[in-house]
Design a protein around this motif. Sequence first.
Motif, PDB file in Angstrom:
ATOM      1  N   ASN A   1       0.949  -1.155  -0.058  1.00  0.00           N
ATOM      2  CA  ASN A   1       0.127  -0.132  -0.006  1.00  0.00           C
ATOM      3  C   ASN A   1       0.879   1.265   0.036  1.00  0.00           C
ATOM      4  O   ASN A   1       0.424   2.240  -0.581  1.00  0.00           O
ATOM      5  CB  ASN A   1      -0.991  -0.048   1.106  1.00  0.00           C
ATOM      6  N   ARG A   2       2.292   1.219   0.731  1.00  0.00           N
ATOM      7  CA  ARG A   2       2.858   2.286   0.479  1.00  0.00           C
ATOM      8  C   ARG A   2       3.284   2.487  -0.596  1.00  0.00           C
ATOM      9  O   ARG A   2       3.762   3.884  -1.040  1.00  0.00           O
ATOM     10  CB  ARG A   2       4.233   2.145   1.742  1.00  0.00           C
ATOM     11  N   LEU A   3       4.071   1.629  -1.474  1.00  0.00           N
ATOM     12  CA  LEU A   3       4.469   1.656  -2.685  1.00  0.00           C
ATOM     13  C   LEU A   3       3.221   2.088  -3.728  1.00  0.00           C
ATOM     14  O   LEU A   3       3.700   3.169  -4.677  1.00  0.00           O
ATOM     15  CB  LEU A   3       4.890   0.321  -3.239  1.00  0.00           C
ATOM     16  N   ILE A   4       2.252   1.757  -3.418  1.00  0.00           N
ATOM     17  CA  ILE A   4       1.022   2.408  -4.358  1.00  0.00           C
ATOM     18  C   ILE A   4       0.907   3.853  -3.908  1.00  0.00           C
ATOM     19  O   ILE A   4       0.911   4.720  -5.148  1.00  0.00           O
ATOM     20  CB  ILE A   4      -0.221   1.605  -3.944  1.00  0.00           C
TER      21      ILE A   4
ATOM     22  N   LEU B   1      -2.732  -2.523 -10.247  1.00  0.00           N
ATOM     23  CA  LEU B   1      -3.137  -1.894 -11.464  1.00  0.00           C
ATOM     24  C   LEU B   1      -4.602  -0.966 -11.350  1.00  0.00           C
ATOM     25  O   LEU B   1      -4.739   0.091 -11.816  1.00  0.00           O
ATOM     26  CB  LEU B   1      -3.506  -3.144 -12.333  1.00  0.00           C
ATOM     27  N   GLY B   2      -5.344  -1.372 -10.518  1.00  0.00           N
ATOM     28  CA  GLY B   2      -6.418  -0.604 -10.084  1.00  0.00           C
ATOM     29  C   GLY B   2      -5.940   0.937  -9.560  1.00  0.00           C
ATOM     30  O   GLY B   2      -6.589   1.821  -9.903  1.00  0.00           O
TER      31      GLY B   2
ATOM     32  N   LEU C   1      -3.725  -3.134 -18.993  1.00  0.00           N
ATOM     33  CA  LEU C   1      -4.395  -4.322 -18.567  1.00  0.00           C
ATOM     34  C   LEU C   1      -4.691  -5.562 -19.176  1.00  0.00           C
ATOM     35  O   LEU C   1      -5.490  -6.364 -18.730  1.00  0.00           O
ATOM     36  CB  LEU C   1      -5.526  -3.638 -17.768  1.00  0.00           C
ATOM     37  N   SER C   2      -4.446  -5.321 -20.300  1.00  0.00           N
ATOM     38  CA  SER C   2      -5.036  -6.425 -21.435  1.00  0.00           C
ATOM     39  C   SER C   2      -4.628  -7.820 -21.054  1.00  0.00           C
ATOM     40  O   SER C   2      -5.282  -8.726 -21.399  1.00  0.00           O
ATOM     41  CB  SER C   2      -4.762  -5.988 -22.984  1.00  0.00           C
TER      42      SER C   2
ATOM     43  N   ALA D   1     -15.000  -2.426 -13.943  1.00  0.00           N
ATOM     44  CA  ALA D   1     -16.157  -1.738 -13.313  1.00  0.00           C
ATOM     45  C   ALA D   1     -15.501  -0.909 -12.109  1.00  0.00           C
ATOM     46  O   ALA D   1     -15.900   0.322 -12.011  1.00  0.00           O
ATOM     47  CB  ALA D   1     -17.124  -2.612 -12.618  1.00  0.00           C
ATOM     48  N   ASN D   2     -14.511  -1.386 -11.353  1.00  0.00           N
ATOM     49  CA  ASN D   2     -13.956  -0.348 -10.238  1.00  0.00           C
ATOM     50  C   ASN D   2     -13.330   0.718 -10.945  1.00  0.00           C
ATOM     51  O   ASN D   2     -13.465   1.767 -10.397  1.00  0.00           O
ATOM     52  CB  ASN D   2     -13.142  -1.010  -9.384  1.00  0.00           C
TER      53      ASN D   2
END
Length: 863
Positions: free
Chosen positions: A458-461, A488-489, A517-518, A526-527
């Motif tokens: 989460n920190r890297l994100i 990716l999200g 993302l393919s 959807a998100n």
Amino acid sequence: MVISGVMTSSNVNWTVLSPVQLRNIELYTDLNLRIRDGPVLFAACEFGGPIAIAVPRISSNDDKWDIAVMTSSGIPLIGEPIEAYNVMAISWTKEHRLLVLERHARVNVYTPMGLKEESYLMCRRDQSVGVRQWKVFSNHFEGKLTVSGLAALTESKQVYVTNLLSSKVIWQLKESVIAKDSEITAWTVFCKVASPPTVIMAVNGQIVMGRNGTAAQVQSFPWVIPEVEGVYSEILPNWDHSQLALFNTSGQIQVVDCNDYSVLHSINYSPSGAAIDYFWCGNEALCIQDSHQLTFYSKESSSYSFFFDEKVFVDVELDGLKVFSKNSLVFFTVVDESLDSVFGVASDRPGGYLYEAVLKLKEKNHTVYDIIKSIRGNLKNAVDQCLYSAAHSYEPELQEQLLEAAKLGKCIERKYDSSHFVAICKEIKVLHTVRMKRVGIPLSFPQLAELKMSTLLNRLIELRRWPAAMKLAEYMELPEDQGIHHVLGHWAATLIEDCKKKGCDAAEVDEKIYRKLSNFSTINYANIAENAYKAGLTDLAELLLNREKKKARQVELLLKISEAEKKDHVNKTYLKKAVTIASKSHEPDLIQLVLSHVKVHGKATDVDLLVRKWPQARSLLEESYRDESPKHLEALYRQNDDFVRQALFYIGKAVVANSPFEVEEKKAALKKAQECLNANRGRDLGYIGLLSDVVNLLTLRNSWDVTEGEGSLREMFIWAVLKDIEQAGEGSKKASCVDQIKKAFKISEKQIYIWKIDAYVKNRLFTQLDQLARSKKSPVGYLPFVKALTSQGFASEAEKLMDKVAVYEEQVRAYLMIGKPLMAAKIAFEKKDGLALWRIRSKYPNDVELLAQVDKYQKAIPS
């Protein structure tokens, strides 16, 4: 940064601080931090997180500060500095947030990317007085010190505390023993396990403690040093708040247990008026920072000083101290036991021997066998020591050698748990990835174990270190929804936020996201589409939603958006899309979800219009209305001019209206049903005749007040036959019920005759039955008489009518029905009917007498 000190090992920078050893590792160089002469505020986030440097603007007259945020390796995280006013201190929380603390008690909270999340006052009452000192402390959550609290000591000597920064619930310490002229020389907040935060202060040579809801009280600890000998200059909890270190100007550091407040250690030190700050180094050493040196003290009063030629800033970690200068970052830590086992001077532990063995193996030295043989009985410990030494090391080449040693020992010690070896190797990979300068998170092995992989991800994100986050998810083989898809999200969400700020073409952004993302077929588009919608990028949201493969996700998002939309026409647009997708999916659960949502959040007319084109959705809607709201169902049929279903609805309404008080309602329902059938003339002719008969039947039942029976036409006819007999016996002149049925329904004479037989037999009217049989020739023959009687168990009455059965085939069947197979066989023999005899034989396989007689008959019939 030049460090002066004696190094006792050629491979690692160790310093003896009896009974432990200190180690310093240069983590990064060429940082080029914004550290200058003059006022500078510095804060580093724990677990190798970002750093913040605040400097006042030289040309500013309104106390304006610029705050730069960067990684520990010096890479900027924000383009423009954060602007702040009246800054007194900056600090980082355990939740990865930057606190900018003002003199006038205002708390400002920022993300690592410089976004301001919130701002509030810590103490409104003392705002004008100002804050004397801020303290950020660790607090327990679910048994672990994983959240941060904040305390403020004002100039009026009031203490305000919030146990959890995110809650902003502030309490004030009751200062009953703190006089206005008292001198608070040191204070802090600590948190014991399963206890609320405690404020501890040194006031006029006394120790005062208090919590929320209790007044501060003087503690009569026997170890308190009198004020005449010295004053307490600092009180410092260690990392896990199990111990407190109290620094006294008399030259003593008292290490106190936080549970029973007993003195664990008393350390002698040389107090200096130039002391800038005080720190714990792990749990085994303490440190005092002067202007150009760090002096470390062990719990046995051993000390060692490191000197610096430039300004440095120190921050505390779980297992040591990070020391930042303008161009470098050095980490001081107590040498781990595993490293000491392998590299300690004159170490006789198995890990050292195993490491030596692998070095000899590379040299192809024959002594390898002897070394391995000497530790054969202790190979498991040797492997663990080399493995953990590699984990605690920072040099890749040294780690590789140690892992080779561990691997060698694991191959020989076959009982060693390979999964443990693999797990540590994965963590070493993660550490190597995040320590790279472009990532800038110099975690140690103990820090990683404390932080947990999910938090690190989460920190890297949050720092937008996407490649490193992807690698971490890959190395640790995290589930897709917690690992790669999660990363990716967030990458897509960040791209959408940037698109919102800069204004990008929706199709280009959609294509960019798709290209990225393919390769991940199960990604939740959807998100991502929801993020785009929340950002106000509706065109992009629609494009992304069209890429979602799971219809349920598409529908759920469309329903969520329609609920949030205030404009009625926009709301209906999204609802219509949801109904269309759900109906095309042919999934009843999904259709039901949409219908339930529309019924709750929309109007009944909206529902009807939305499902009109979709038979399956309409069918489910009708089914739900049938139970929940019959009026809505009736309105739906009328709206669609569906006369057949309207008629069925009214017929059903008439059927259930059996109460004597519902006669008029029943009549009205039947009348409406007939009107609907009349209105439908020329369409759906196959239904008309049948439904008209049903209406006529129910009308007759209602006029005759019939409440018993199944309600079929046959049952009504049987009832009418009995009613006519009853009326005849009473001498009534009422119209014949049977005639009324004949008039209302087109029933053949044969059917009427059979139903009369059934009526007489069912009610044991054998006299009337005999009269019927002998009055005139039966249009259906006489076998139905026998069949009806025998089916009800009246075989003897059936036998009386056998003289009327004249047809041969019917005679055979009749005798079988009344239970006289011998007579049936005799008649078949007389007619030379071998096939009939075989049928009789097969029907009674266990009747010995019958079989014997049939055999005679069969033999007598010529083949």
